[in-house]
Structure formats: structure tokens, C-alpha cells
Design an enzyme around this catalytic site. Sequence first.
Site, short mmCIF file in Angstrom:
data_model
loop_
_atom_site.label_atom_id
_atom_site.label_comp_id
_atom_site.label_asym_id
_atom_site.label_seq_id
_atom_site.Cartn_x
_atom_site.Cartn_y
_atom_site.Cartn_z
N GLN A 70 -4.70 4.41 -4.56
CA GLN A 70 -4.87 3.38 -5.59
C GLN A 70 -6.33 2.92 -5.67
OE1 GLN A 70 -2.72 1.95 -8.01
NE2 GLN A 70 -1.94 3.94 -7.41
N GLU A 83 -4.83 -2.91 -8.92
CA GLU A 83 -5.96 -3.29 -9.77
C GLU A 83 -7.26 -3.58 -9.01
OE1 GLU A 83 -2.66 -5.77 -12.18
OE2 GLU A 83 -4.28 -4.95 -13.32
N LYS A 127 -0.40 -8.00 -0.92
CA LYS A 127 -1.06 -8.67 -2.04
C LYS A 127 -1.20 -7.78 -3.27
CE LYS A 127 -3.94 -12.21 0.12
NZ LYS A 127 -5.37 -12.50 0.43
N ASN A 143 1.52 1.46 2.90
CA ASN A 143 1.32 2.90 3.06
C ASN A 143 -0.17 3.18 2.92
OD1 ASN A 143 1.04 5.70 2.59
ND2 ASN A 143 3.07 5.84 1.67
MO1 MOS Z 1 -1.47 -3.58 -15.31
S1 MOS Z 1 -2.95 -3.88 -16.75
O1 MOS Z 1 -0.82 -5.13 -15.26
O2 MOS Z 1 -0.44 -2.39 -15.84
#
Ligand code: MOS
Length: 743
Positions: free
Chosen positions: A643, A710, A706, A636
Site C-alpha cells: 500500500q 492513503e 489506523k 500484514n
Molecule cells: Mo478512497 S479516495 O476513500 O477510495
Amino acid sequence: MSTTNYIGKEISRVEGKAKVTGTAKYAAEFNVATGITYGYVVSSPVAKGKIVAVDTRQALALKGVLQIFTHENVMKTAWFDSSYQEQDSPPSGSPFRPLQSDEIQFAQQPIALVVADTFELARYAATLVHFEFEAETNLVTELELNLDKARPAKKHRFPVSKPRGDADKAFADSEFKVREEYFHGYEHHNPMEMFASTIIYNEDDTLTIYDKTQGVFNSQSYIKSVFGLSTEQARVISPYVGGGFGSGLRPQYQLFLAVLAALELKRSVKVVLTRQQMFSFGHRPATLQRVAIGADKEGKIQSIINEGFSETSQFEDYTENIVNWAGFVYDCDNTKLDHKLVPLDVFTPMDMRAPGGVTGMFALETAVDEAAYAVGMDPLEFRLKNYSEKDKNEGKPYSSKELREAYRQGAEKFGWSKRNAAVRATQEGNQLIGWGVATGCWEAMQMPGRAKAKLSVDGKLEVSSGTADIGTGTYTAMTQVAAETLGLPLEDVRFKLGDTLLPLAPLEGGSWTMASVGSAVKSVCETLQTRLLRLAKDLKDSPFAGAEKKDVTFADGKITLNGDTSKSVEYTYLMKVSGKNFIEEDTTSLPNMLKQSGYSRYTHSAVFVEVKVDEDFGAIHVTRVVNAVAAGRIINTKTSRNQVLGGTVWGIGQALYEDSIMDDQYGRFMNHNLAEYHVAVNADVHDIDVIFVEEHDDIVNPLGVKGLGEIGIVGVAAAISNAVYHATGKRVRSLPIQLDKVM
Ligand code: MOS
């Protein structure tokens, strides 16, 4: 193309309306019609020592105060450490057990729970509970001052990669050398939603637990083993989470306290922590890294050394992968890595968005930048010159790596080619302008996941898995995968999550949810395809009689023969004629170890930053960021961009503002509120561009994704510190980069 293709599209959150209209409920918002009670946590003012006296009489005398739990009167709970261990516990040490002894191990340790008819009464009564302490002095609270206590972790979650070649000799022989120390202090997650547990005590003595968590199954198994309950006695529900960032990976103590009170009082109980108490548990550990990089005349890196130190508590060994990045992100034959822990008088650190990656890549990417300047090469060119084609830590090729393309597209969008190589050479009034670049890297993991799918005769599909949506877009992305795989309109598909009655899912963390649960959703919908095709083949005079899956298309609510598109049949028709009200399947998706183990699997990013630094005051503004990400297939484009934007904003906060400041005398975080713990706000955020580089990967998982939770934050802080150097000529190796460090 059919109208039921949704993967790769920009689709707004399916739960968006529920969230903006307030019908989406969070853990503290669930209620029973009558009789809920409120628990208020009393926090220890002492960071280390013993409770020598407790007096609850004054508080208990208030009408409406039901009970005050302290270490003196709590029911027996499990004794062994193993009963308190959960999915995100450090692999060694003794997990904290609330109210189980008179010992104080960290500041703001919960020492009592006051339960009353109203929240206000509980909070007031909490001020009337009197404790006496024997407080220890000479607390150990600063990493840098206690390096003499450094030791290896008893068990490391990410064993340090073995040395290669002779890094010391190669460094000594290098033409250009950088050897510096990089530091960042304590940081706290600070999600908007406070930790909360609402325990509904049911008539049949079972508990329905609404908990703020990144994994309902983790909360459930913790409660079961600590209180000796059965699965049926402890259902955990968590449909919405107001931010986690890792803080919800471990069950927090309000869950323990609320369940304890509910079981003892046989009443429904709600416990919500305060913002101050949000600073009483896990945090990103303070770290110090001694990095050395040596390069030859041509600018080829010959040696990389990273000796890392991070803090842990006195009772658990928290570890993260801080140093291994230095061993593979650039091509180098001589590496030496080490990681040691320094136990301090604090609560155990815990995973916080890109744990270890943010930290390790800040040091590595700042040091690499310094090396580029030492060599006299453009920082981007230097990175390309030392591009790693293979993960030399593991001796494996990458399953895919479009980082070169991320550098190229990011640089082009940013206008990097127009960069003035000279330092402190670009000025606009009293603003010094600097450009910096850094690389980001994060793991692409997959965990076992399970999902259930139920297609009803009216054509509606319900897919479910006990995963979480911590704001990442899980509801939406899963709905897209299910809708596209089975070929149904998005509005006919509903995804359910956050309930221990649903199929088993891993914690939502590590950026692995799409890879893990998404693969299960895809797989279970493919199983439904098989069921539907069988129904189609069974039709009288079926045109599908000889057809296999490869011969048909599942789209627009029907099966169509690829060779003759005039032959199609609707799912609703198939179900009606076969007399089925619904068909249902349940599938587990496991990582294909055989396929994956030969490859190193990572997401990458290239972050370009422009800063403007006030020449007189040292005030820094991040005026432009381009974050180019290679993260496999994008499900998306809207939620993915969200994110990366969020990660980038946090990177700005990490680089410039975030810092939990320790009072070394009392062992407390002094700025335990959002007025003094600064995060990046709208006024700090200017232009941010997110680019997704095309990347195909058939190895990582069946969806080829992937993960994106983070990678957006990794590299941002280094790119900012590199830009600050370019602007000012001042190299800041300690985060956050505050005014006094620049002036
Ligand atoms: Mo993340 S630090 O694996 O919620």
C-alpha cells in the site's frame, strides 16, 4: 507462541493464485450461457448546451441492434434528487441523471446507450446515431482564471476550522515570512479496470448485478431508489476490483444505463466504458492555495494562513478537507483558514486517494520547507521545532502520534545527517542532486461494520462481510484477523466479501476498512470463542467448568487452560459431542464514540526523497525515497508495504507527470488516454524504502489499526518538490513539476 498467530506477519495474498491464474472475475467478465447483450455508450462531443435532434434510424436498421436509449425514449425513473443521492454524493446539489433531459452539463456526458447482440455491433452502431446540438460557447473551465466566481460551499463535508489568535497580525510581526500560491490541476484516477456492469436478468425478473464498485451496498441502494426496485430484485456482487482509488465510491453511469437496458429489454446486458470515457466523470479537483507562514527569530512558527480554492461542477458542491491540515499539523497559535469553491463546466470532482490530504499537505509542506530556508534552519529540524503535541484545531490530544519516531527512523535510513545544507551545491556529472523531506498525515477513521462467522464441524471457518477489496489486501488481512482471533490455521479460514447478501459494510474508502470491518471480524470471532467455551464448560467433568475467557487460550484449533496447558480440547471435538454441524454468529462493531471523541486520530508519515535533475534538460529522476509511516498496528507487513509503495509511486506520478489537460474552447480533457496522461511507470521508480514505526493505540478501534490505503501518497509530492529546490535552487509551486518549470 502458537502456530495460529498471524497478525503482524508477512503473508501473501490469499486470493493471489486466483488473480494470477485468471480465475478471479471482474465485473465485465461475468456471463450467462446464452443471450447476453452489449451496451455501448455514446458520449457527447459538446461540453455544455442542449440536444436539439436525435436520429437513431440508421443505427436501428442494423440487424442485431436491439434498442437505442436516449433522453427521448427512456423509461421513467425517479424524479427527486434524493433518489439519486448515495453514500458519496456531495451534501448539496443535483446528482447527474443519465438520459433524463436534453441538457448537456459536461464533456463526454452519456447521451445514448446502443444495445446489440455483440459488442462490436453496438460499438459500430453507436457511430451511426446522429445528434444535433446547440452548444454553448464561453465555457468556464479553468480554476485560476475564475477566482472571481469563488464562493463558500453550500454545505461542506469538512467544515473549515475556526481561526485562532490573530494570524494577520502575527504574520506581519514575524521575523521570517513566506507567502506564496500553490497549484495543481485536474487529475484522473485511471484504475486499470474500466468501469463495467454486467446485469443478469433472471427468470423471476430479478437482477444479479456485477458492478465495479467500492461498495456493493451503495450501488444497490442507488439502483433501488432510482428504479424503484426491492432489495430482492437487485443483488449486487463485486468480488474483485481492478483498482479504485476513490473512483468507485460513487455509482458511475454505466450502472444506471445497464440496469435501465436490462429492465426495458428484459435481457441480460453488459456495459463497459472505454478508457476515454474514464475521463468523463469525477476527478481530483484542481486547487489553488494561498499559504502564508510567519516564523520568529528562533524559527518558531507564529502564523499560518491557508486560503484554498477548489473547483466543483455547476450542479454539485464537491468539498474535501484541503485547508484544515494547516491548522494542526504544526504547533501554531495564530491560524486563519478558508476554503472556497469555483463552479466550472465539468463533471463534479470526487474523492481520489487521500482527497484533500494530498492537496493540502502539498501546499503546506512546500510552504513549511520555504519557511525553513527563510529561517536558515535544516528543514527536518524546523519541523521538529514546530512539532504539534496537540491538535489545536480541535483542542484535543492525539490518540497516538509517533511522527517524531518516523522522522528519526526515516532520517537515519536515508542518511539525512549527511545532507549538504547549501542549495544547488551537490553535483554528479551533469546531474544536480537534491534531498527533500515532507510530512504526511491522514485521518484514522472507523465506521460501523458487520460481519458473520460460521465454524463448521470439520474445523473450517467462513467469515463474511459485504465490504470490498480494491487491491488493498482486504481478503488477506481479514483472514488473518479471523484466524488469529479464533486460533485456526490460515488455510482453514475463508473470507467472503463483495455481495449484498452478506452483512452490511461501509464503502471501502477513507482507509477505514480494517478499522471498521476488521473490528467486526474480530468481534464476531470473539463471539464464537464464547460459544465454544460454553460448549467446553458443558462437557462431562469439564476441566473448563469454572473457567472464564481470561483463563483460556484459543489457538491451534483448541481451547487450552492457561493455568494447566495439559488441559485442552479441540473445537471439532466440542462440535461433534454437542451434535452441531456448525455454529454461526453475526456481530456489528460500532465506533466507541465515548472513548474516541476526546482524541484526535491520525496516521503520520515522514517522507525523504533524493532527486537527480539534469542540469541542461531539467529532467527529474526520483532516485531514492524513504517513507516512514506511523499507522498504528500493522496487520500484514507485506500488503501494508504494498500500500505504501503504491502510494509513493503515485506520489512520484503526481509530482512529476499526472495532469489532465483541459481544452478551454471545447471543455474537454485533451489527453484522455494513457499514452498522453502520464503516470509513473517502472522506469520512473527506483529505490523505495518503507518503514513502519511502532505505534500503540487503544483508542482508535479494538484492533489498534489506523489504515494504510492513503497515507502512502501524502507528502510525497512536497518531498519531491522540496528536493528539486535543494538540487536546483528553483522552487516549483505548481504540479506536475515538468521540465519547462525547472529549466
Ligand atoms: Mo478512497 S479516495 O476513500 O477510495
